[in-house]
Structure formats: C-alpha cells, structure tokens
Design a protein around this motif. Sequence first.
Motif, PDB file in Angstrom:
ATOM      1  N   VAL A 164       0.880  -1.332  -0.034  1.00  0.00           N
ATOM      2  CA  VAL A 164       0.018   0.130   0.032  1.00  0.00           C
ATOM      3  C   VAL A 164       0.771   1.301   0.037  1.00  0.00           C
ATOM      4  CG1 VAL A 164      -1.801   1.433   1.195  1.00  0.00           C
ATOM      5  CG2 VAL A 164      -1.855  -0.938   0.993  1.00  0.00           C
ATOM      6  N   ALA A 165       1.803   1.154   0.665  1.00  0.00           N
ATOM      7  CA  ALA A 165       2.762   2.584   0.972  1.00  0.00           C
ATOM      8  C   ALA A 165       3.522   2.689  -0.478  1.00  0.00           C
ATOM      9  CB  ALA A 165       3.795   2.178   2.032  1.00  0.00           C
ATOM     10  N   LEU A 166       3.945   1.700  -1.135  1.00  0.00           N
ATOM     11  CA  LEU A 166       4.647   1.602  -2.418  1.00  0.00           C
ATOM     12  C   LEU A 166       3.822   2.126  -3.218  1.00  0.00           C
ATOM     13  CD1 LEU A 166       6.710  -1.558  -2.367  1.00  0.00           C
ATOM     14  CD2 LEU A 166       7.606   0.494  -2.155  1.00  0.00           C
ATOM     15  N   ARG A 167       2.633   1.644  -3.386  1.00  0.00           N
ATOM     16  CA  ARG A 167       1.649   2.305  -4.311  1.00  0.00           C
ATOM     17  C   ARG A 167       1.283   3.700  -4.238  1.00  0.00           C
ATOM     18  NH1 ARG A 167      -4.284   1.101  -2.824  1.00  0.00           N
ATOM     19  NH2 ARG A 167      -3.366   2.953  -1.505  1.00  0.00           N
ATOM     20  N   ASP A 168       1.212   4.037  -2.901  1.00  0.00           N
ATOM     21  CA  ASP A 168       0.851   5.544  -2.569  1.00  0.00           C
ATOM     22  C   ASP A 168       2.008   6.416  -2.896  1.00  0.00           C
ATOM     23  OD1 ASP A 168      -1.325   4.724  -1.321  1.00  0.00           O
ATOM     24  OD2 ASP A 168      -0.868   5.085   0.774  1.00  0.00           O
ATOM     25  N   ALA A 169       3.422   5.809  -2.810  1.00  0.00           N
ATOM     26  CA  ALA A 169       4.521   6.823  -3.126  1.00  0.00           C
ATOM     27  C   ALA A 169       4.763   6.743  -4.660  1.00  0.00           C
ATOM     28  CB  ALA A 169       5.560   6.155  -2.231  1.00  0.00           C
ATOM     29  N   GLY A 170       4.090   5.986  -5.401  1.00  0.00           N
ATOM     30  CA  GLY A 170       4.399   5.837  -6.641  1.00  0.00           C
ATOM     31  C   GLY A 170       5.490   5.043  -7.146  1.00  0.00           C
ATOM     32  N   ASP A 171       5.753   4.126  -6.293  1.00  0.00           N
ATOM     33  CA  ASP A 171       7.118   3.180  -6.450  1.00  0.00           C
ATOM     34  C   ASP A 171       6.594   1.981  -7.634  1.00  0.00           C
ATOM     35  OD1 ASP A 171       9.649   3.210  -4.406  1.00  0.00           O
ATOM     36  OD2 ASP A 171       7.826   4.305  -3.869  1.00  0.00           O
ATOM     37  N   ALA A 172       7.663   1.533  -8.412  1.00  0.00           N
ATOM     38  CA  ALA A 172       7.434   0.393  -9.089  1.00  0.00           C
ATOM     39  C   ALA A 172       6.817  -0.696  -8.214  1.00  0.00           C
ATOM     40  CB  ALA A 172       8.283   0.012  -9.827  1.00  0.00           C
ATOM     41  N   LEU A 173       5.613  -1.447  -8.329  1.00  0.00           N
ATOM     42  CA  LEU A 173       5.091  -2.561  -7.521  1.00  0.00           C
ATOM     43  C   LEU A 173       5.961  -3.883  -7.865  1.00  0.00           C
ATOM     44  CD1 LEU A 173       1.512  -1.475  -7.288  1.00  0.00           C
ATOM     45  CD2 LEU A 173       3.434  -1.101  -5.567  1.00  0.00           C
ATOM     46  N   PRO A 174       6.121  -4.963  -7.017  1.00  0.00           N
ATOM     47  CA  PRO A 174       6.448  -6.177  -7.159  1.00  0.00           C
ATOM     48  C   PRO A 174       5.457  -6.910  -7.929  1.00  0.00           C
ATOM     49  CG  PRO A 174       5.832  -5.736  -4.841  1.00  0.00           C
ATOM     50  CD  PRO A 174       5.517  -4.666  -5.515  1.00  0.00           C
ATOM     51  N   ALA A 175       5.875  -8.284  -8.296  1.00  0.00           N
ATOM     52  CA  ALA A 175       5.001  -8.923  -9.212  1.00  0.00           C
ATOM     53  C   ALA A 175       3.637  -9.551  -8.429  1.00  0.00           C
ATOM     54  CB  ALA A 175       5.643 -10.207  -9.633  1.00  0.00           C
ATOM     55  N   GLY A 176       3.818  -9.477  -6.987  1.00  0.00           N
ATOM     56  CA  GLY A 176       2.569 -10.120  -6.051  1.00  0.00           C
ATOM     57  C   GLY A 176       3.041 -10.322  -4.683  1.00  0.00           C
ATOM     58  N   ALA A 177       2.245 -11.083  -3.885  1.00  0.00           N
ATOM     59  CA  ALA A 177       2.464 -11.008  -2.457  1.00  0.00           C
ATOM     60  C   ALA A 177       1.994 -12.211  -1.852  1.00  0.00           C
ATOM     61  CB  ALA A 177       2.052  -9.760  -1.723  1.00  0.00           C
ATOM     62  N   ILE A 178       2.601 -12.947  -1.089  1.00  0.00           N
ATOM     63  CA  ILE A 178       1.870 -14.132  -0.525  1.00  0.00           C
ATOM     64  C   ILE A 178       1.944 -13.856   1.168  1.00  0.00           C
ATOM     65  CG2 ILE A 178       2.365 -16.636   0.283  1.00  0.00           C
ATOM     66  CD1 ILE A 178       4.234 -16.597  -2.338  1.00  0.00           C
ATOM     67  N   LEU A 179       0.534 -14.022   1.573  1.00  0.00           N
ATOM     68  CA  LEU A 179       0.489 -13.725   2.727  1.00  0.00           C
ATOM     69  C   LEU A 179      -0.109 -14.861   3.774  1.00  0.00           C
ATOM     70  CD1 LEU A 179      -1.708 -10.305   2.247  1.00  0.00           C
ATOM     71  CD2 LEU A 179       0.638 -10.620   2.361  1.00  0.00           C
ATOM     72  N   PHE A 180       0.776 -15.537   4.620  1.00  0.00           N
ATOM     73  CA  PHE A 180       0.264 -16.557   5.367  1.00  0.00           C
ATOM     74  C   PHE A 180      -0.284 -16.323   6.676  1.00  0.00           C
ATOM     75  CE2 PHE A 180       4.035 -18.108   3.020  1.00  0.00           C
ATOM     76  CZ  PHE A 180       3.435 -19.283   2.246  1.00  0.00           C
ATOM     77  N   SER A 181      -1.609 -16.334   6.922  1.00  0.00           N
ATOM     78  CA  SER A 181      -2.198 -16.103   8.434  1.00  0.00           C
ATOM     79  C   SER A 181      -1.867 -14.531   8.672  1.00  0.00           C
ATOM     80  CB  SER A 181      -1.622 -17.032   9.363  1.00  0.00           C
ATOM     81  OG  SER A 181      -2.114 -18.419   8.951  1.00  0.00           O
ATOM     82  N   PRO A 182      -2.046 -13.707   7.957  1.00  0.00           N
ATOM     83  CA  PRO A 182      -1.593 -12.181   7.971  1.00  0.00           C
ATOM     84  C   PRO A 182      -2.424 -11.660   9.078  1.00  0.00           C
ATOM     85  CG  PRO A 182      -3.017 -12.328   6.117  1.00  0.00           C
ATOM     86  CD  PRO A 182      -2.615 -13.774   6.437  1.00  0.00           C
ATOM     87  N   TRP A 183      -1.771 -10.591  10.098  1.00  0.00           N
ATOM     88  CA  TRP A 183      -2.395 -10.000  10.881  1.00  0.00           C
ATOM     89  C   TRP A 183      -2.455  -8.670  10.304  1.00  0.00           C
ATOM     90  CZ3 TRP A 183       0.284  -7.975  16.054  1.00  0.00           C
ATOM     91  CH2 TRP A 183      -0.671  -7.512  16.884  1.00  0.00           C
ATOM     92  N   THR A 184      -3.850  -8.350  10.022  1.00  0.00           N
ATOM     93  CA  THR A 184      -4.029  -6.988   9.092  1.00  0.00           C
ATOM     94  C   THR A 184      -4.910  -6.082   9.861  1.00  0.00           C
ATOM     95  OG1 THR A 184      -6.007  -8.028   8.145  1.00  0.00           O
ATOM     96  CG2 THR A 184      -3.668  -8.565   6.956  1.00  0.00           C
ATOM     97  N   ASP A 185      -5.494  -6.396  11.185  1.00  0.00           N
ATOM     98  CA  ASP A 185      -6.297  -5.608  11.698  1.00  0.00           C
ATOM     99  C   ASP A 185      -5.824  -5.457  13.170  1.00  0.00           C
ATOM    100  OD1 ASP A 185      -8.231  -4.328  13.030  1.00  0.00           O
ATOM    101  OD2 ASP A 185      -9.786  -5.673  12.755  1.00  0.00           O
ATOM    102  N   LEU A 186      -5.105  -4.707  13.500  1.00  0.00           N
ATOM    103  CA  LEU A 186      -4.396  -4.187  15.192  1.00  0.00           C
ATOM    104  C   LEU A 186      -5.698  -3.697  15.983  1.00  0.00           C
ATOM    105  CD1 LEU A 186      -1.899  -4.967  13.429  1.00  0.00           C
ATOM    106  CD2 LEU A 186      -0.509  -3.686  15.201  1.00  0.00           C
TER     107      LEU A 186
END
Length: 334
Positions: A164-186
């Motif tokens: 999300v931060a890379l997209r917001d900053a306009g950086d080139a994005l990676p090919a994808g992401a793998i998330l194992f049991s991610p903690w996304t809501d603190l």
Amino acid sequence: MSWQNTLICWSLRRNFLPETRKPVDVARVRTLTSRRVWTPPPPRGWRLREQYACPEAPLRGEWLVRERRAEAGHATRTILYLHGGGYYFCSPRTHRAIAFGLAKRTDADCFSLAYRLAPEHPFPAAHDDALAAYRRLLAEGVPASSIVIAGDSAGGGLALATLVALRDAGDALPAGAILFSPWTDLAATGASIRDNDGRDPMFCGDVFARIAPLYLGTTDAAHPYVSPLYADLHGLPPLSLYAGSTETLLDDTRRVAERARAAGVSVDCEIAPNLPHIWPIYAPFLPEARRTLDDAARFVRRVSAASEPGAGGVALSSAVQSPEIQSSVRSIAS
C-alpha cells in the motif's frame, strides 16, 4: 487431516496456547523462542549469507542464494520475506522453513529481512525497514516485476502494508505478495477472534488486543500502514492468502480478500480446514505445509513469469490487474 497435524495441534494446545493467556512478557517470549530446537539447513546447492553485522543496513537479515549464481548476479526471481512474531519477537532464523521452502521451490533468491522489533522500535520502524529493503533491491538492479513479497502473521500484515505504501508513493510494484495467516487488523475487530476462541490451538482470542500496543505506540490501530485491512487496496499486484479455518485471526484474511477483490485486485484465498496459524513453518514435517508451499510456489512462478527469458519483458504485476482476470477463493482439501 494428517496425524502430523494432530500432533502439532496437540502440542500447541499444551505448550503454546497457555502462554498466550498470560500477561505479555517480551523478554520471556524472546527467551522461549531462542530455545527453538531445530532450524533447517540451507537446501543442497544453496548458500546462506547472513548480514546482521550492520544494524542500520537496509538489507539487514539473510540471503539464501543458489551456489551456482552466488557470484554471478541476481536470479530470475527474488523473494523478500518478512517474518512474523507479533512485531516483537522471532527473526529470519526462526522462519527459515518457510523462506527456504519458497526459495527452493521457485529457484528464487530469497532475502529475509531482520526488521526492527517493538516495543523498543514501535511503528513505523518495521514499516520503514521493509520499504527501505524493497527499494534497496530495486537500486541494486533487481526488477520490480521479478520480486514477490511474502510474509506470515505480523509479517503478512507488514507485507500488505508495504504494498500500500509503495503504491501511495508511486514506486514500481512487485509482481505479487504471499500472505500466510496475516495479521491485518490491529484493532482486533474480526468476529473470528471471538468465534474461534477455544478452537484455535495456538492463540486465545484476546491476546492480539494485548500485544498490539507494543507495535502501535501512539498510532491509531486503524492507520492503513499499521492495519492494511483499512487501506484502499486498489491497484495492488496479485495476492495469495492462506489461513486456517480455526484461527482466531481468520477474519483478518477473509476480510482483506473481500476488500481486495472489490477493489479489482487478483486474489487467491485458501482457507485450510483445521490447520494452525502459519502452518507452513512446520515444513517438511507437516504434509499440509509442504502442499501449501508447493501452491505458493506456483503462484510465484505464475505472477513473475513475465520476467523470465522469452516472456516478452512485460511486467505481469500490472497486466494481471485487468478486469478480465478473476479472483478466486478455494479451500485446501483436508
């Protein structure tokens, strides 16, 4: 369900779960983690290069690289791995089973980042470290379209927040992401925190609300770079998510998958029956872990295929975001 999974879940209920019901003791948790009895050796034909000496280096952590190309340049693919541990314990060493498994299955160089830990270094320390590591890879000539960011638990949330931060900053994005049991809501608002309390062999339901302040510091738990569940997810590269059906953090995965699909992101989401939190860490002992790593490797090969010779040089991380490519939700066979 395999007998190995039955044994692991029994052991977690007996040894790990009771610890999560106690008051948070950072030093004790780190000490117990340091007593890990086994860590996998590098796969045959691979070289492990540890880079822990310089604490301020953007690429502080460890590389796993094929011996035949250790001095010959970068691989076709590169994995940037972000370990879990609630942002306050664990390290690249504790998560080698996952990182090594992904590297071997994809023939990728894998860098596991030793980001700064809370509570000594609360947000945005880990977030800044992940961004700096990714940008250093680009600066060293690694194409964005050949990079896949992967992470588990807190590292999975960190991986998504990094996108999300890379997209917001306009950086080139990676090919994808793998998330194992991610903690996304603190903020710990998922219904599964209550519904799976007592079913999860590893965590009691209220532990996440107790450990979140270690990383949050004075930051609002709904900040999108802390809890990417609350972020605008449009324009992200393909995501591959995994969670166990009895996890207290199950809804941290399901809700991200739903929000990402609604934002037009290509999403694979696998809900594994009766498997514990970040079960790929039990590879190679656990057959379900081996199968999940095999599946994750297929995702890596698929999304990064455009960086291979003869693929035309098109960045698949942009191409797969077209509306014609559908998201999918599957379940791992028990």
